[in-house]
Write a protein that holds these residues in place. Structure first.
Motif, PDB file in Angstrom:
ATOM      1  N   SER A  93      25.541 -14.306  25.364  1.00 14.89           N
ATOM      2  CA  SER A  93      26.986 -14.431  25.176  1.00 14.89           C
ATOM      3  C   SER A  93      27.458 -13.683  23.930  1.00 14.89           C
ATOM      4  O   SER A  93      28.648 -13.477  23.730  1.00 14.89           O
ATOM      5  N   CYS A  94      26.521 -13.251  23.095  1.00 13.61           N
ATOM      6  CA  CYS A  94      26.857 -12.489  21.891  1.00 13.61           C
ATOM      7  C   CYS A  94      27.412 -11.113  22.266  1.00 13.61           C
ATOM      8  O   CYS A  94      27.269 -10.653  23.393  1.00 13.61           O
ATOM      9  N   ILE A  95      28.003 -10.452  21.285  1.00 16.38           N
ATOM     10  CA  ILE A  95      28.545  -9.099  21.454  1.00 16.38           C
ATOM     11  C   ILE A  95      27.852  -8.166  20.479  1.00 16.38           C
ATOM     12  O   ILE A  95      27.607  -8.530  19.327  1.00 16.38           O
ATOM     13  N   ALA A  96      27.564  -6.960  20.929  1.00 14.08           N
ATOM     14  CA  ALA A  96      27.148  -5.871  20.049  1.00 14.08           C
ATOM     15  C   ALA A  96      28.209  -4.801  20.139  1.00 14.08           C
ATOM     16  O   ALA A  96      28.563  -4.346  21.229  1.00 14.08           O
ATOM     17  N   CYS A  97      28.741  -4.430  18.995  1.00 14.51           N
ATOM     18  CA  CYS A  97      29.672  -3.310  18.909  1.00 14.51           C
ATOM     19  C   CYS A  97      28.903  -2.148  18.312  1.00 14.51           C
ATOM     20  O   CYS A  97      28.278  -2.281  17.253  1.00 14.51           O
ATOM     21  N   CYS A  98      28.910  -1.022  19.011  1.00 11.58           N
ATOM     22  CA  CYS A  98      28.261   0.193  18.544  1.00 11.58           C
ATOM     23  C   CYS A  98      29.360   1.186  18.193  1.00 11.58           C
ATOM     24  O   CYS A  98      30.145   1.575  19.065  1.00 11.58           O
ATOM     25  N   LEU A  99      29.437   1.570  16.935  1.00 13.63           N
ATOM     26  CA  LEU A  99      30.431   2.539  16.483  1.00 13.63           C
ATOM     27  C   LEU A  99      29.734   3.842  16.126  1.00 13.63           C
ATOM     28  O   LEU A  99      28.600   3.833  15.649  1.00 13.63           O
ATOM     29  N   PHE A 100      30.435   4.962  16.350  1.00 10.20           N
ATOM     30  CA  PHE A 100      29.883   6.249  15.948  1.00 10.20           C
ATOM     31  C   PHE A 100      31.009   7.216  15.637  1.00 10.20           C
ATOM     32  O   PHE A 100      32.113   7.082  16.140  1.00 10.20           O
ATOM     33  N   ASP A 101      30.699   8.150  14.752  1.00  6.28           N
ATOM     34  CA  ASP A 101      31.612   9.232  14.403  1.00  6.28           C
ATOM     35  C   ASP A 101      30.930  10.523  14.834  1.00  6.28           C
ATOM     36  O   ASP A 101      29.934  10.924  14.227  1.00  6.28           O
ATOM     37  N   PRO A 102      31.438  11.187  15.885  1.00 10.51           N
ATOM     38  CA  PRO A 102      30.776  12.388  16.386  1.00 10.51           C
ATOM     39  C   PRO A 102      30.869  13.581  15.436  1.00 10.51           C
ATOM     40  O   PRO A 102      30.111  14.543  15.590  1.00 10.51           O
ATOM     41  N   THR A 103      31.747  13.542  14.453  1.00 18.00           N
ATOM     42  CA  THR A 103      31.865  14.669  13.529  1.00 18.00           C
ATOM     43  C   THR A 103      30.918  14.543  12.342  1.00 18.00           C
ATOM     44  O   THR A 103      30.334  15.526  11.910  1.00 18.00           O
ATOM     45  N   ARG A 128      33.243 -20.849  28.195  1.00 27.68           N
ATOM     46  CA  ARG A 128      33.051 -19.420  28.443  1.00 27.68           C
ATOM     47  C   ARG A 128      33.072 -18.645  27.120  1.00 27.68           C
ATOM     48  O   ARG A 128      33.964 -17.835  26.870  1.00 27.68           O
ATOM     49  N   ILE A 129      32.061 -18.897  26.300  1.00 23.07           N
ATOM     50  CA  ILE A 129      31.963 -18.271  24.983  1.00 23.07           C
ATOM     51  C   ILE A 129      31.858 -16.754  25.113  1.00 23.07           C
ATOM     52  O   ILE A 129      32.485 -16.008  24.365  1.00 23.07           O
ATOM     53  N   GLY A 130      31.068 -16.297  26.059  1.00 20.73           N
ATOM     54  CA  GLY A 130      30.876 -14.861  26.243  1.00 20.73           C
ATOM     55  C   GLY A 130      32.179 -14.139  26.496  1.00 20.73           C
ATOM     56  O   GLY A 130      32.452 -13.092  25.896  1.00 20.73           O
ATOM     57  N   MET A 131      33.009 -14.688  27.374  1.00 21.46           N
ATOM     58  CA  MET A 131      34.286 -14.040  27.689  1.00 21.46           C
ATOM     59  C   MET A 131      35.215 -14.062  26.471  1.00 21.46           C
ATOM     60  O   MET A 131      35.926 -13.092  26.201  1.00 21.46           O
ATOM     61  N   ALA A 132      35.210 -15.157  25.719  1.00 23.04           N
ATOM     62  CA  ALA A 132      36.030 -15.233  24.505  1.00 23.04           C
ATOM     63  C   ALA A 132      35.572 -14.180  23.492  1.00 23.04           C
ATOM     64  O   ALA A 132      36.399 -13.527  22.839  1.00 23.04           O
ATOM     65  N   ASN A 133      34.265 -13.992  23.359  1.00 19.45           N
ATOM     66  CA  ASN A 133      33.733 -12.969  22.458  1.00 19.45           C
ATOM     67  C   ASN A 133      34.156 -11.564  22.892  1.00 19.45           C
ATOM     68  O   ASN A 133      34.554 -10.739  22.071  1.00 19.45           O
ATOM     69  N   ALA A 134      34.054 -11.295  24.193  1.00 27.39           N
ATOM     70  CA  ALA A 134      34.417  -9.978  24.716  1.00 27.39           C
ATOM     71  C   ALA A 134      35.904  -9.699  24.500  1.00 27.39           C
ATOM     72  O   ALA A 134      36.282  -8.601  24.072  1.00 27.39           O
ATOM     73  N   THR A 135      36.743 -10.683  24.778  1.00 27.16           N
ATOM     74  CA  THR A 135      38.191 -10.521  24.593  1.00 27.16           C
ATOM     75  C   THR A 135      38.513 -10.242  23.131  1.00 27.16           C
ATOM     76  O   THR A 135      39.312  -9.351  22.814  1.00 27.16           O
ATOM     77  N   PHE A 136      37.879 -10.986  22.230  1.00 26.83           N
ATOM     78  CA  PHE A 136      38.084 -10.755  20.801  1.00 26.83           C
ATOM     79  C   PHE A 136      37.735  -9.319  20.430  1.00 26.83           C
ATOM     80  O   PHE A 136      38.481  -8.633  19.729  1.00 26.83           O
ATOM     81  N   ALA A 137      36.559  -8.838  20.856  1.00 26.82           N
ATOM     82  CA  ALA A 137      36.082  -7.506  20.470  1.00 26.82           C
ATOM     83  C   ALA A 137      37.009  -6.408  20.987  1.00 26.82           C
ATOM     84  O   ALA A 137      37.353  -5.477  20.248  1.00 26.82           O
ATOM     85  N   VAL A 138      37.435  -6.513  22.241  1.00 25.29           N
ATOM     86  CA  VAL A 138      38.350  -5.517  22.810  1.00 25.29           C
ATOM     87  C   VAL A 138      39.669  -5.522  22.047  1.00 25.29           C
ATOM     88  O   VAL A 138      40.191  -4.462  21.673  1.00 25.29           O
ATOM     89  N   ASN A 139      40.204  -6.703  21.782  1.00 23.55           N
ATOM     90  CA  ASN A 139      41.473  -6.811  21.045  1.00 23.55           C
ATOM     91  C   ASN A 139      41.338  -6.276  19.617  1.00 23.55           C
ATOM     92  O   ASN A 139      42.253  -5.629  19.107  1.00 23.55           O
ATOM     93  N   PHE A 140      40.219  -6.544  18.971  1.00 25.89           N
ATOM     94  CA  PHE A 140      39.988  -6.048  17.616  1.00 25.89           C
ATOM     95  C   PHE A 140      40.042  -4.523  17.597  1.00 25.89           C
ATOM     96  O   PHE A 140      40.708  -3.919  16.749  1.00 25.89           O
ATOM     97  N   LEU A 141      39.321  -3.883  18.530  1.00 22.09           N
ATOM     98  CA  LEU A 141      39.308  -2.417  18.574  1.00 22.09           C
ATOM     99  C   LEU A 141      40.694  -1.852  18.850  1.00 22.09           C
ATOM    100  O   LEU A 141      41.084  -0.836  18.255  1.00 22.09           O
TER     101      LEU A 141
END
Length: 183
Positions: free
Chosen positions: A42-52, A114-127
């Protein structure tokens, strides 16, 4: 006339350095040999990258935000998302060039919150709030995921973890009723 062809051997590529990102961590690297890996339910991993600037990172959070005014710590996305962005900037990433991948957010146990869905919604909204484009995601469902991320290239792969093995009942070993000799 015969022409001799001399082939130059290709130098061996260095093996990737696999670093596990545990729950409550955020890691960043500009080393092309580094590959981050984690396993999510149910955890989230956010992977960020800068292609430049060829810098990237991954976090792994357990819950989106604390309830009831409790302090924010390393278990919450509200904290780890900020840490990841700040670390990226410290490594030379450009705020406007950062791109994102999101993985996880499974609802592992039916009948539970539904912790997983709450985590996913948070991450999408944050981005969205931070104006970080989401270029790839695999969120929700009922299966855990294993995620591997090459931060300098922004390359990620994920696999669903097959839970059929865990659900197979194990057979009890046959008991023998023979004689026992004690020493």
């Amino acid at each position: 006339m015969l022409q001799q062809i001399i082939e130059t051997p290709t130098p061996p590529q260095p093996r990737p350095v696999r670093l596990t990102v545990m729950q409550g961590q955020a890691r960043v690297s500009g080393d092309p040999r580094v590959e981050f890996t984690t396993v999510l339910g149910s955890c989230i991993a956010c992977c960020l990258f800068d292609p430049t600037s060829h810098v990237g990172g991954m976090n792994h959070f357990l819950l989106a935000e604390p309830k009831g005014g409790r302090g924010v710590d390393e278990h919450y996305g509200a904290y780890l998302m900020e840490v990841l962005i700040n670390e990226m900037l410290a490594y030379g990433a450009s705020r406007t060039a950062i791109r994102a991948h999101l993985y996880g957010g499974a609802n592992m146990h039916s009948g539970m919150t539904r912790i997983g869905m709450a985590n996913a919604t948070f991450a999408v909204n944050f981005l969205e709030r931070e104006r970080v484009p989401l270029v790839r995601s695999s969120l929700g469902g009922v299966h855990a995921r294993r995620v591997d991320f090459r931060p300098t290239r922004g390359q990620a792969r994920f696999r669903l973890v097959d839970d059929s093995i865990a659900q197979q009942p194990t057979e009890r070993p046959a008991t023998t009723r023979g004689e026992v000799e004690f020493f």
